[in-house]
Design an enzyme around this catalytic site. Structure first.
Site, PDB file in Angstrom:
ATOM      1  N   HIS A 107       0.842  -1.192   0.000  1.00 12.10           N
ATOM      2  CA  HIS A 107       0.000   0.000   0.000  1.00 12.10           C
ATOM      3  C   HIS A 107       0.885   1.252   0.000  1.00 12.10           C
ATOM      4  O   HIS A 107       1.045   1.928   1.014  1.00 12.10           O
ATOM      5  CB  HIS A 107      -0.947   0.001   1.196  1.00 12.10           C
ATOM      6  CG  HIS A 107      -2.003  -1.053   1.130  1.00 12.10           C
ATOM      7  ND1 HIS A 107      -1.903  -2.248   1.813  1.00 12.10           N
ATOM      8  CD2 HIS A 107      -3.171  -1.107   0.436  1.00 12.10           C
ATOM      9  CE1 HIS A 107      -2.965  -2.972   1.569  1.00 12.10           C
ATOM     10  NE2 HIS A 107      -3.753  -2.325   0.732  1.00 12.10           N
ATOM     11  N   ASN A 108       1.431   1.565  -1.170  1.00 13.58           N
ATOM     12  CA  ASN A 108       2.357   2.681  -1.311  1.00 13.58           C
ATOM     13  C   ASN A 108       1.961   3.525  -2.517  1.00 13.58           C
ATOM     14  O   ASN A 108       0.924   3.312  -3.133  1.00 13.58           O
ATOM     15  CB  ASN A 108       3.792   2.161  -1.460  1.00 13.58           C
ATOM     16  CG  ASN A 108       3.906   1.096  -2.549  1.00 13.58           C
ATOM     17  OD1 ASN A 108       3.296   1.218  -3.608  1.00 13.58           O
ATOM     18  ND2 ASN A 108       4.677   0.054  -2.288  1.00 13.58           N
TER      19      ASN A 108
ATOM     20  N   ILE B  38       3.236   3.678  -5.467  1.00 12.07           N
ATOM     21  CA  ILE B  38       3.229   2.961  -6.742  1.00 12.07           C
ATOM     22  C   ILE B  38       1.889   2.247  -6.921  1.00 12.07           C
ATOM     23  O   ILE B  38       1.312   2.247  -8.016  1.00 12.07           O
ATOM     24  CB  ILE B  38       4.399   1.958  -6.807  1.00 12.07           C
ATOM     25  CG1 ILE B  38       5.723   2.669  -6.549  1.00 12.07           C
ATOM     26  CG2 ILE B  38       4.431   1.256  -8.155  1.00 12.07           C
ATOM     27  CD1 ILE B  38       6.922   1.743  -6.521  1.00 12.07           C
ATOM     28  N   HIS B  39       1.379   1.651  -5.842  1.00  8.68           N
ATOM     29  CA  HIS B  39       0.055   1.021  -5.913  1.00  8.68           C
ATOM     30  C   HIS B  39      -1.022   2.056  -6.229  1.00  8.68           C
ATOM     31  O   HIS B  39      -1.904   1.811  -7.066  1.00  8.68           O
ATOM     32  CB  HIS B  39      -0.257   0.329  -4.589  1.00  8.68           C
ATOM     33  CG  HIS B  39      -1.694  -0.072  -4.429  1.00  8.68           C
ATOM     34  ND1 HIS B  39      -2.288  -1.072  -5.164  1.00  8.68           N
ATOM     35  CD2 HIS B  39      -2.668   0.427  -3.616  1.00  8.68           C
ATOM     36  CE1 HIS B  39      -3.560  -1.193  -4.813  1.00  8.68           C
ATOM     37  NE2 HIS B  39      -3.813  -0.284  -3.884  1.00  8.68           N
TER      38      HIS B  39
ATOM     39  N   ASP C 105      -5.813   5.048  -0.798  1.00  3.88           N
ATOM     40  CA  ASP C 105      -5.012   4.439   0.274  1.00  3.88           C
ATOM     41  C   ASP C 105      -4.095   5.473   0.923  1.00  3.88           C
ATOM     42  O   ASP C 105      -3.023   5.127   1.452  1.00  3.88           O
ATOM     43  CB  ASP C 105      -4.173   3.280  -0.274  1.00  3.88           C
ATOM     44  CG  ASP C 105      -4.965   1.986  -0.336  1.00  3.88           C
ATOM     45  OD1 ASP C 105      -4.670   1.160  -1.212  1.00  3.88           O
ATOM     46  OD2 ASP C 105      -5.891   1.810   0.477  1.00  3.88           O
TER      47      ASP C 105
ATOM     48  N   PHE D   1      -8.772 -16.957  -3.717  1.00  2.00           N
ATOM     49  CA  PHE D   1      -9.165 -15.566  -3.917  1.00  2.00           C
ATOM     50  C   PHE D   1      -9.673 -15.348  -5.348  1.00  2.00           C
ATOM     51  O   PHE D   1     -10.660 -14.637  -5.565  1.00  2.00           O
ATOM     52  CB  PHE D   1      -7.981 -14.646  -3.631  1.00  2.00           C
ATOM     53  CG  PHE D   1      -8.332 -13.183  -3.665  1.00  2.00           C
ATOM     54  CD1 PHE D   1      -8.104 -12.420  -4.799  1.00  2.00           C
ATOM     55  CD2 PHE D   1      -8.913 -12.574  -2.561  1.00  2.00           C
ATOM     56  CE1 PHE D   1      -8.434 -11.077  -4.829  1.00  2.00           C
ATOM     57  CE2 PHE D   1      -9.250 -11.229  -2.583  1.00  2.00           C
ATOM     58  CZ  PHE D   1      -9.007 -10.483  -3.728  1.00  2.00           C
TER      59      PHE D   1
END
Length: 785
Positions: free
Chosen positions: A508-509, A511-512, A550, A739
């Site tokens: 969760h940065n 780039i994401h 985020d 998933f």
């Protein structure tokens, strides 16, 4: 003049031979690979060496790769339109070796970055051509040094014949009144703050009662005569552009007003219809009961068994979400392809303790009467008390040590000094011509057919600035900036500070966030716009929601925040604490400074719509709401085939006002928001559609983030969440298969059913599912052998 060689005989050109500033003239033609040099002065020869010969230039162009040739032709065409057609002037602060590499073959190695000015030169074969641009040169104190012919005429028309004592404030007039404060601000911005450029728009009342506007563009320059810092000022009449923008804005507001009125009428009609149906059903039920009482009077008073009451109560307690699959927990725990840990992990992701406050309350009451082994209850209560008082570090250095940053709700943003430094750093870079690699990557990212863009490449090429560069680039090409009067500098400031608020988490940065923004952009242009789901405000909301979704994420999921009694869980009453904080923190950033308030030029209705859109979109990314949103989405009315909208793949302002033949016009505002929410969910999980090696890289990053949460849970003495124990990695492959089967494939299939243009995304998701399925089968075979 009859020949280009006669240019050297012109007095204006001869004067340029005596200045120390390098000057050159190019012939620019549309469709050419590069402008051809026809003359340069001695200073240019000295600084940049000799020009290419025609033969050398032809060989250079022939040796260029196809991508560079295409980019060169595109850049030359933009230069032609700007200078030749629109008569514009502009400056770059660039590396001469990069900007003039196709013009001079002997650029000296010690040539440093310099200021290059491009514009229409007022010389042709027929003599001097008068330019509509008013140009002035002022010294550092604001005194006029030079004015071109048009500027001198303007001063004479106002009754000023003596130009020796003219000051900058004499030029900056609003309604005929000098503006010394504005002049002082301009001098400070250019000479003290070292801004690369400064722009001011002033208006004046005309005799007919209407307004006229003039744009003043200013740059710091070196006076080649006095060898001192000076200020170059160009003045333009932008009245027609302003009037057109006001007309477009008025037309847009009128259309939105009519659309709102129609939607309200439809809503009232629907309410009346539902009310009539309810009354009809009530009458029908009363009639049925009356008939039963008349036909079977002895059974009407039969008592209800206590077991039936208990069954009803238990069913009500278990009914957390009526739209989720029946017996979801049993399905996950007993899935033939999932281990118990994997099933428990899926339950925590899709349901978890934070799914229902009523369920948590019921569990806490039953725990009081639970029978435990001797000593176990005391120890569990002791651990509970200890875990509730521990402090969770909200930021970490690269070496793992905890840090706190003051001034923001979670310490996720830098202090004021570092914020200004970050804005100045990226702001200066964005004014440079983008290097070839970054420009190519931004073009690839904005390609609406690119469902598999690798954001790691842009992060590396841009110096880890993928979100600010991509966000500014997409806004610049979307038409939203002029539509909502967004100042470009405020937009850039916002994206820079927003990017600074993303932590260096494995997953969760920033780039994401940039990857989600890029995928949302592609999905918007592969169905949502064509089907009439978005208008201008909601389109802007989609871009901003993807960028902030985020913001200030600390690397821990909602269940961890709730179990540890984190301040975010306390603030938002355990209801999507992460997602609520992302929106709240982003709006705190909006309001932190006038320099980042993008919506100041919007009216109140648009501001409210924008805020509501961003809130609804970001809150929908909480996976606890997955089945509820997906089930509502799957029962929407199907769109009928509609002709694609005309124009380029990038939507501009005029595209937003076109009528659509699609039956999507029957969708309500709430249904359109639901479609946008599902699109953002697809974008949030967009790495599932990435190329296999990029997708695996994201899975590794997410796994590491899970392990870091598990490390914190072990440190606190808590039970480690499923799949978050770095000592037990066997369930990774099974969790991926589960998933995809339970969450990903149903989600993407449902979206493509409504937006068939997104089929490539579904195909890529299926390919990654087959990859993990193959890995799982291979693992099973090895275990069996």
């Amino acid at each position: 003049m009859s020949d280009v060689s006669d240019l050297a005989a012109l007095p204006e050109v001869q004067a340029l031979e005596r200045v120390h500033l390098p000057c050159w003239l190019h012939r620019i033609a549309p469709g050419s690979l590069a402008p051809s040099l026809i003359w340069c002065n001695a200073a240019a020869h000295t600084k940049f060496g000799r020009p290419w010969t025609e033969q050398e230039h032809a060989e250079l162009l022939a040796s260029m790769p196809e991508a560079a040739t295409t980019l060169s032709r595109r850049s030359t065409d933009r230069l032609y339109k700007a200078i030749i057609e629109r008569k514009e002037s502009f400056s770059y602060w660039v590396d001469p070796a990069r900007a003039l590499g196709q013009t001079f073959s002997a650029i000296q190695t010690d040539a440093t970055a310099g200021d290059l000015h491009f514009g229409p030169f007022p010389v042709t074969l027929d003599g001097v051509v008068e330019t509509p641009i008013h140009s002035y040169l002022f010294d550092s104190s604001g005194k006029l040094l030079y004015a071109n012919l048009q500027a001198k005429r303007s001063f004479k028309a106002k009754g000023t014949s003596d130009l020796d004592n003219v000051q900058l404030e004499d030029l900056l007039l609003e309604n005929g009144t000098k503006q010394p404060d504005i002049a002082a601000q301009a001098l400070k911005a250019l000479l003290v703050d070292k801004s690369p450029a400064h722009r001011i728009t002033l208006r004046s009342m005309r005799p007919d009662g209407r307004y006229s506007w003039r744009l003043f563009e200013m740059w710091p320059r070196m006076d080649q005569v006095l060898l001192e810092t000076a200020i170059l000022v160009n003045s333009f009449n932008v009245t027609s552009q302003k009037e057109l923008a006001e007309q477009l804005d008025a037309a847009r507001k009128e259309l939105l007003k009519r659309n709102t009125s129609l939607e309200r009428s439809c809503y009232r009609l629907k309410e009346s219809q539902e009310k009539l149906l309810t009354e009809q059903q009530g009458l029908q039920d009363r009639l049925t009961k009356a008939l039963e009482l008349h036909l079977h009077p002895k059974t009407s008073g039969k008592p209800v068994e206590m077991s039936e009451i208990l069954d009803l109560r238990n069913a009500a307690n278990d009914a957390v979400d009526l739209r989720r699959p029946v017996d979801l927990q049993d399905q996950l725990l007993n899935h033939s392809g999932l281990s118990h840990d994997v099933g428990a992990s899926m339950i925590e992701l899709l349901e978890g303790d934070s799914n229902s406050s009523a369920k948590r309350w019921a569990n806490s009451r039953s725990d009081r009467h639970a029978i435990t082994k001797f000593g176990q209850g005391k120890e569990s209560r002791r651990q509970s008390r200890r875990s509730s008082t521990d402090v969770v570090p909200i930021l970490h250095h690269t070496d793992g040590s905890a840090i706190l940053r003051p001034g923001w709700p979670s310490g996720g943003l830098p202090e004021e000094e570092s914020k200004e430094q970050a804005v100045a750093e990226i702001g200066a870079k964005m004014d440079w011509p983008l290097i070839l690699e970054v420009e190519q990557l931004l073009q690839e990212a904005s390609d609406t057919s690119n469902f598999q863009f690798d954001m790691f490449r842009l992060a590396k090429a841009s110096g880890n600035r993928p979100l600010s560069m991509l966000g500014f680039f997409l806004f610049s090409g979307s038409g939203l900036i002029p539509m909502f009067n967004i100042p470009a500098n405020k937009l850039l400031n916002f994206f820079v500070l927003l990017e600074e608020g993303y932590h260096a988490n494995p997953y969760h940065n920033r780039i994401h966030a940039a990857s989600v923004l890029q995928m949302m952009h592609v999905l918007m242009h592969n169905g949502l716009i064509e089907q009439g789901v978005l208008d201008g405000v909601t389109m802007m909301g989609c871009y901003l929601a993807a960028a902030v979704h985020d913001f200030d994420h600390r690397g821990f999921n909602n269940d961890y925040l709730i179990k540890t009694r984190d301040k975010l869980a306390m603030l938002y009453n355990d209801a999507s604490p992460n997602e609520n904080h992302h929106v709240s923190g982003a709006y705190g950033l909006f309001m932190s400074s006038p320099d980042v308030r993008l919506s100041e030029g919007m009216d109140l209705e648009d501001k409210n719509t924008l805020r509501a859109s961003i809130i609804e979109l970001v809150l929908a990314t909480d996976m606890k709401k997955h089945f509820g949103l997906l089930s509502l989405f799957q029962v929407l009315p199907r769109p009928s085939p509609a002709a694609p909208m005309e124009g380029s793949s990038v939507m501009h302002t005029d595209d937003l006002t076109k009528d659509s033949d699609s039956s999507a016009a029957t969708w309500t505002t709430q249904q359109k928001m639901l479609i946008a929410q599902v699109a953002l969910k697809c974008a949030d999980l967009g790495h599932l559609a990435a190329q296999q090696e990029v997708h695996s890289r994201w899975v590794d990053a997410l796994t590491e983030e899970f392990f870091r949460q598990g490390d914190q849970e072990r440190k606190r003495g808590m039970k480690i969440s499923p799949l978050m124990d770095r000592n037990e990695t066997a369930g990774l492959v099974k969790s991926q298969v589960g998933f995809f089967e339970i969450v990903a494939l149903p989600l993407y299939r449902s979206f493509v059913d409504y937006m068939p243009a997104a089929q490539p995304m579904l195909d890529a998701v299926k390919a990654n599912y087959q990859f993990w399925h193959g890995v799982h089968d291979s693992t099973q075979d090895k275990a069996a052998s």
